[in-house]
Design a protein around this motif. Structure first.
Motif, PDB file in Angstrom:
ATOM      1  N   LEU A   1       0.819  -1.208   0.000  1.00  0.00           N
ATOM      2  CA  LEU A   1       0.000   0.000   0.000  1.00  0.00           C
ATOM      3  C   LEU A   1       0.859   1.266   0.000  1.00  0.00           C
ATOM      4  O   LEU A   1       0.487   2.277  -0.605  1.00  0.00           O
ATOM      5  CB  LEU A   1      -0.935  -0.008   1.204  1.00  0.00           C
TER       6      LEU A   1
ATOM      7  N   TRP B   1      -1.453   6.285  -5.399  1.00  0.00           N
ATOM      8  CA  TRP B   1      -2.866   6.472  -5.078  1.00  0.00           C
ATOM      9  C   TRP B   1      -3.558   7.484  -5.987  1.00  0.00           C
ATOM     10  O   TRP B   1      -4.772   7.417  -6.167  1.00  0.00           O
ATOM     11  CB  TRP B   1      -2.994   6.901  -3.613  1.00  0.00           C
TER      12      TRP B   1
ATOM     13  N   LYS C   1      -5.712   8.893   2.676  1.00  0.00           N
ATOM     14  CA  LYS C   1      -5.950   8.562   1.276  1.00  0.00           C
ATOM     15  C   LYS C   1      -7.424   8.744   0.889  1.00  0.00           C
ATOM     16  O   LYS C   1      -7.803   8.452  -0.240  1.00  0.00           O
ATOM     17  CB  LYS C   1      -5.517   7.126   0.989  1.00  0.00           C
TER      18      LYS C   1
ATOM     19  N   LYS D   1     -14.246   4.333   0.372  1.00  0.00           N
ATOM     20  CA  LYS D   1     -13.859   5.659  -0.100  1.00  0.00           C
ATOM     21  C   LYS D   1     -14.913   6.681   0.313  1.00  0.00           C
ATOM     22  O   LYS D   1     -16.106   6.529   0.046  1.00  0.00           O
ATOM     23  CB  LYS D   1     -13.695   5.650  -1.616  1.00  0.00           C
TER      24      LYS D   1
END
Length: 397
Positions: free
Chosen positions: A269, A274, A366, A382
């Motif tokens: 990650l 991203w 993020k 998200k």
């Protein structure tokens, strides 16, 4: 990977049509064709040259090639990705008998899988089909987090499994998804790494044996099972960055990613670009024993944080090792000194504890909200997605 020339219809270099078969070490063969004669020609020429020059095509995969290198992406798709099956599914779920019953016990007894499956049904039921990624796909069925999405909701996606024995059973499941017997690279380049798979130390039923094999991990990575689930067998595995798979499949918009890679999730990650991918929901298995996210925040320039002061010991302490290593019980001033508790894989006493605040902080930065945490499994959504607008009522603390 062994390259066999099957037929050459015409001479290379003048409108050739070439058919090759690539045979993996486990014996699976896959026919490969390519619209680019130049690429096929390069494969054939490297095969012909051999000798001291080696195979430059294999050297490409060994790296280091950056995650978005075009040659790397072409190599990945042509030689390391198997296409979705067009045959009817062939699953243990649909079979009868004692073996199938034991295999399917996870559907009623594995609380982690049951919880994640319920979450996915809640989040995605009624949503249009999307693309998924499952890293740590095992045989493509056992404790699969994506099988529901594919079978019930019509999704497709990518299944990645590094263990060659587990992957050998995957093509026979006839999943409607791409698959790859590789691993996710813990960096932003392609590389060949040592993967440690585990064999049961004694006779196990099929479900127990699969569970042992599911704890395989990259060498040098501190895995949740701590190498205690079976006998270690090291194998060399080709690895690609997660972003490379997405680029190769033109799938940088992803509905769901299941990341269960036995300790390497922080490295994967942290190296993901991203700003170039769009993932709606993540399920991440992660234990705080992997300090990758902590190091990311506390040692951002590679300078180690000051060591913690040693814990005070009682007068006359016998010392000894800390951190989960076994030692025999001792007597101290008439009181029993117990050995330190071991980290127990899967069966923590309090499944609600053990959350890594550094991972949560990283994912929040993020743009994600923590939707669920239980026994090392995190579900992130998200924040600006339609899924979150429907289901992000209260963030998990």
């Amino acid at each position: 990977m062994v390259l066999h020339l099957v037929t050459i219809d015409r001479v290379l270099g003048s409108g050739t049509v070439t058919l090759m078969t690539l045979t993996a070490p486990q014996g699976n063969g896959a026919f490969v064709t390519n619209e680019s004669d130049a690429f096929l020609k390069s494969l054939w020429q490297e095969r012909q040259r051999g000798g001291a020059q080696g195979n430059q095509v294999e050297a490409l995969a060994r790296g280091p090639l950056k995650e978005d290198d075009q040659e790397l992406l072409r190599l990945l798709k042509e030689r390391y990705l198997a296409k979705p099956s067009d045959k009817p599914a062939n699953l243990m779920l649909d079979k009868e008998g004692a073996r199938a019953k034991n295999y399917n016990v996870y559907r009623t007894a594995f609380h982690s899988w049951i919880r994640i499956n319920k979450i996915l049904k809640k989040l995605f039921s009624g949503e249009p089909p999307h693309f998924f990624v499952e890293a740590g796909a095992l045989d493509g069925e056992f404790i699969s987090n994506t099988l529901y999405l594919e079978q019930d909701l019509g999704w497709t996606g990518l299944l990645v499994e590094a263990d060659p024995l587990l992957y050998a059973a995957l093509p026979g499941k006839n999943r409607k998804a791409w698959s790859s017997q590789t691993c996710l690279s813990p960096s932003d380049v392609a590389e060949r790494l040592t993967f440690e798979t585990y064999e049961p130390r004694d006779d196990r039923d099929v479900a127990a044996a699969l569970l042992v094999r599911s704890t395989g991990n990259l060498a040098g990575i501190r895995s949740p099972a701590l190498g205690q689930m079976g006998s270690k067998i090291p194998v060399e595995v080709q690895c690609f960055p997660l972003f490379s798979y997405l680029l190769a499949l033109n799938a940088t918009s992803v509905g769901y990613v299941s990341l269960d890679v036995e300790g390497a999730e922080a490295e994967i990650l942290l190296h993901l670009p991203w700003d170039r991918v769009d993932v709606t929901v993540w399920t991440i298995e992660h234990r705080a024993t992997n300090e990758g996210f902590k190091v990311h925040y506390e040692e951002p320039w590679g300078i180690r944080a000051p060591p913690m002061p040693p814990r005070p010991r009682p007068s006359g302490s016998l010392g000894g090792h800390e951190g989960g290593e076994e030692r025999k019980d001792k007597k101290l001033d008439g009181e029993e000194v117990l050995p330190p508790k071991k980290i127990v894989y899967v069966t923590q006493h309090d499944p609600a504890s053990g959350k890594d605040p550094y991972l949560v902080r990283f994912m929040k930065e993020k743009g994600y909200r923590l939707h669920d945490y239980w026994d090392g499994d995190y579900t992130f959504i998200k924040a600006d997605s339609e899924i979150c607008r429907k289901h992000c009522t209260v963030e998990v603390e």
